[in-house]
Scaffold this motif. Structure first.
Motif, short mmCIF file in Angstrom:
data_model
loop_
_atom_site.label_atom_id
_atom_site.label_comp_id
_atom_site.label_asym_id
_atom_site.label_seq_id
_atom_site.Cartn_x
_atom_site.Cartn_y
_atom_site.Cartn_z
N GLY A 33 0.60 -1.85 0.19
CA GLY A 33 -0.15 -0.49 0.00
C GLY A 33 1.25 1.33 -0.46
N SER A 34 1.97 0.95 0.90
CA SER A 34 2.73 2.49 1.13
C SER A 34 3.12 2.57 -0.63
N ALA A 35 4.05 1.56 -1.52
CA ALA A 35 4.44 1.92 -2.62
C ALA A 35 3.26 2.20 -3.04
N ALA A 36 2.09 1.65 -3.20
CA ALA A 36 1.40 2.14 -3.72
C ALA A 36 0.98 3.56 -4.28
N ALA A 37 1.20 3.82 -3.15
CA ALA A 37 0.49 5.52 -2.87
C ALA A 37 2.15 6.07 -3.82
N LEU A 38 3.59 5.49 -3.22
CA LEU A 38 5.15 6.77 -3.07
C LEU A 38 5.70 6.52 -4.02
N ILE A 39 5.77 4.74 -4.62
CA ILE A 39 6.23 4.75 -5.82
C ILE A 39 5.86 3.84 -7.51
N PHE A 40 5.11 2.61 -7.07
CA PHE A 40 4.80 2.42 -7.56
C PHE A 40 4.41 2.97 -9.39
N PRO A 41 3.63 4.50 -8.72
CA PRO A 41 2.60 5.24 -10.35
C PRO A 41 4.08 6.01 -11.15
N THR A 42 5.53 6.03 -10.34
CA THR A 42 6.57 6.30 -11.36
C THR A 42 6.92 5.13 -11.76
N VAL A 43 7.01 4.15 -10.99
CA VAL A 43 8.00 2.81 -11.48
C VAL A 43 6.91 1.38 -12.70
N GLY A 95 4.52 -14.46 1.51
CA GLY A 95 5.97 -14.95 1.41
C GLY A 95 6.74 -14.83 0.27
N ILE A 96 6.02 -15.94 -0.90
CA ILE A 96 6.77 -15.81 -1.58
C ILE A 96 6.41 -14.95 -2.99
N SER A 97 4.77 -14.57 -2.84
CA SER A 97 4.29 -13.68 -3.42
C SER A 97 4.78 -12.10 -3.42
N THR A 98 4.81 -12.05 -1.89
CA THR A 98 6.15 -10.43 -2.27
C THR A 98 7.76 -10.29 -2.15
N PHE A 99 7.86 -10.99 -1.65
CA PHE A 99 9.15 -11.65 -2.49
C PHE A 99 9.54 -11.55 -3.86
N VAL A 100 8.66 -11.78 -4.49
CA VAL A 100 8.63 -11.58 -6.00
C VAL A 100 8.95 -10.57 -7.22
N ILE A 101 7.53 -9.69 -5.83
CA ILE A 101 7.57 -8.45 -6.48
C ILE A 101 8.50 -7.62 -6.08
N GLY A 102 9.28 -7.92 -5.13
CA GLY A 102 10.97 -7.14 -5.52
C GLY A 102 11.80 -7.44 -6.46
N CYS A 103 11.55 -8.46 -7.14
CA CYS A 103 12.47 -8.73 -8.53
C CYS A 103 11.52 -8.03 -9.87
N ARG A 188 12.81 -2.06 -3.46
CA ARG A 188 12.74 -3.58 -3.71
C ARG A 188 13.09 -4.31 -2.40
N VAL A 189 14.75 -3.74 -1.73
CA VAL A 189 14.99 -4.00 -0.73
C VAL A 189 13.96 -4.41 0.78
N PRO A 190 13.00 -3.32 0.87
CA PRO A 190 11.58 -4.85 1.64
C PRO A 190 11.24 -5.53 0.91
N PHE A 191 10.72 -5.36 0.66
CA PHE A 191 9.74 -6.71 -0.46
C PHE A 191 10.38 -8.06 -0.13
N TRP A 192 12.12 -8.24 -0.68
CA TRP A 192 13.17 -9.05 -0.73
C TRP A 192 13.18 -9.29 1.29
N LEU A 193 13.12 -8.33 2.05
CA LEU A 193 13.03 -8.98 3.56
C LEU A 193 11.88 -9.49 4.12
N SER A 194 10.49 -8.85 3.63
CA SER A 194 10.31 -10.41 3.44
C SER A 194 10.27 -12.04 4.40
N ALA A 195 10.97 -11.98 3.09
CA ALA A 195 11.14 -13.25 3.49
C ALA A 195 11.80 -13.75 4.57
N VAL A 196 12.19 -12.89 5.55
CA VAL A 196 13.27 -13.24 7.30
C VAL A 196 11.86 -12.90 7.74
N VAL A 197 10.81 -12.65 7.61
CA VAL A 197 9.56 -12.21 8.55
C VAL A 197 8.34 -13.71 8.34
#
Length: 438
Positions: A33-43, A95-103, A188-197
């Motif tokens: 949600g945060s990325a949708a507001a601040l990052i994804f419109p550009t990327v 966890g898997i789907s979130t990690f893939v978003i970061g890729c 992308r880094v926060p999405f990759w870190l979801s694997a740890v959680v």
């Protein structure tokens, strides 16, 4: 025959496992949600204008389209084979789907395939989320002692605060990065870190055994072959009631996602809007268990209704404060609106909704009812943005929207049966043993 070790109640362990599962889910969801507001419109879209923001918020909402389908499927298996097995599956899928978003590559690399792949991953997140909270709430409720069900189940939703805090804390340094880093690999880094959680939650949840109520139903042969049939036959009124009550979840997406975009529009720093979410959620970590204890003393309905109506009353003041330039006032109203208003309904709904259903259909009833209601939460940012909510003076649109969905939730809660004093094994049953048609 099950052994005593597999049938004893372990409410603390169940609450911790539910807390961690919800933390994973909402770390991933708030991050998106945060990325949708601040990052994804550009990327992920061809321009960074308002149209890109609306489309970006729409990808956030797509998960909520998948949720009702996931609720039917995961609810079926949760009531057929057990809560714990399904919860292990939802944890991994999220966890898997979130990690893939970061890729994923962006729009500049593969054009419109970029947002399409983003939507696919978002749909998988939605399928996972459809079973996570309903399953965790059912599991914790059935492990809890009768007189403390609201308190223990409140930890399922308190886990959402933990996940949002963690996601915001990780995202704050990301938005402070230079654009050439932030919009390339930094986000992308926060999405990759979801694997740890996910790994941490996996080891906590894997040792949790099935609930005594489900094991007893399994022994007695009362497990429904097709839980959807008795659910719609005997509890259709409760399903509709949960759908309307679940509209209240839109307050969370307005506060945690839409307000980020609105705050940016009225001149607040992105890091400040994220800190508003962090601070409000930290306070909610403390207030939600207290609201759960209050619901065990005075009932679920009054606490839930207070949470809904206070959200409607306080949201206009919070939104107005964002353009005041008074930072302490903004933080005070953020905490008041979220942690002492909305948090009351948020803490109580796992017990309130779950206690409307019997053991044999509880997972399905909660999953289907909440996920249909959560559609409102999922599309709230894109709906309100399209109506002009993210523009100068948009606080009026946001406040009217919040007020409408909060009043609907409160009125629906008024029609429910109070279940504070009903023993767990009698939930969803009339005194003579028939299903309740309230």
């Amino acid at each position: 025959m099950t052994t005593p070790a597999t049938t004893r109640k372990t409410p603390v362990k169940a609450a911790v496992a539910s807390f961690m599962g919800s933390a994973v889910e909402y770390y991933d969801f708030f991050l998106f949600g945060s990325a949708a507001a601040l990052i994804f419109p550009t990327v992920f879209f061809p321009s960074g204008d308002d149209a890109a923001l609306v489309m970006s918020f729409a990808t956030f909402g797509f998960a909520y389209i998948a949720r009702p389908f996931g609720a039917v499927i995961l609810g079926h298996f949760g009531d057929r084979i057990g809560r714990q097995k399904v919860l292990m599956f939802t944890l991994l899928l999220m966890g898997i789907s979130t990690f893939v978003i970061g890729c994923l590559p962006g729009y500049e690399q593969i054009g419109w395939f970029a947002p399409i792949l983003l939507v696919v991953c978002r749909l998988l997140q939605g399928l996972s989320a459809a079973g996570e909270q309903a399953g965790a709430s059912s599991l914790t409720l059935e492990h809890a002692p009768d007189d403390r069900r609201a308190f223990f189940t409140s930890w399922t939703l308190t886990g959402t605060q933990g996940g949002q805090i963690l996601a915001a804390l990780i995202f704050i340094p990301v938005v402070a990065l230079p654009d050439d880093i932030k919009f390339t690999w930094g986000w992308r880094v926060p999405f990759w870190l979801s694997a740890v959680v996910v790994i941490v939650a996996w080891f906590i949840r894997r040792s949790l055994h099935e609930t005594p109520a489900f094991e007893e139903a399994k022994q007695q042969g009362t497990i429904a072959r097709m839980p959807l049939i008795p659910l719609l036959r005997d509890h259709w009124r409760d399903v509709i009631r949960v759908i309307c009550c679940a509209f209240i979840a839109a307050v969370s997406t307005v506060f945690g996602n839409l307000a980020l975009a609105y705050g940016k529009e009225v001149g607040l720093a992105e890091s400040l809007t994220l800190w508003l979410v962090v601070v409000a959620n930290i306070f909610a970590l403390g207030t939600q268990p207290l609201f759960g204890r209050l619901a065990d003393r005075i009932g679920r309905k009054p606490v839930f209704i207070y949470g809904a109506l206070s959200s409607a009353a306080l949201m206009p003041f919070y939104m107005l404060s964002m353009s005041s330039g008074n930072t302490p006032l903004i933080f005070a109203l953020a905490v008041l609106t979220f942690s002492f208003g909305y948090a009351a309904a948020n803490a109580v709904w796992p017990a309130f909704y779950g206690e409307m259903f019997s053991t044999r259909v509880r997972f399905s009833g909660m999953a289907i009812g909440t996920q249909l209601g959560f559609l409102m939460a999922g599309f709230a940012p894109s709906i309100v943005t399209a109506l002009g909510g993210v523009s100068e003076g948009g606080w009026v649109v946001i406040s009217l929207f919040t007020g409408a969905i909060s009043v609907i939730a409160a009125i629906s809660a008024l029609t429910a049966r109070e279940t504070r004093d009903v023993p767990t094994e009698q939930l969803g049953l009339a005194p003579e043993g028939r299903r309740v048609h309230a």
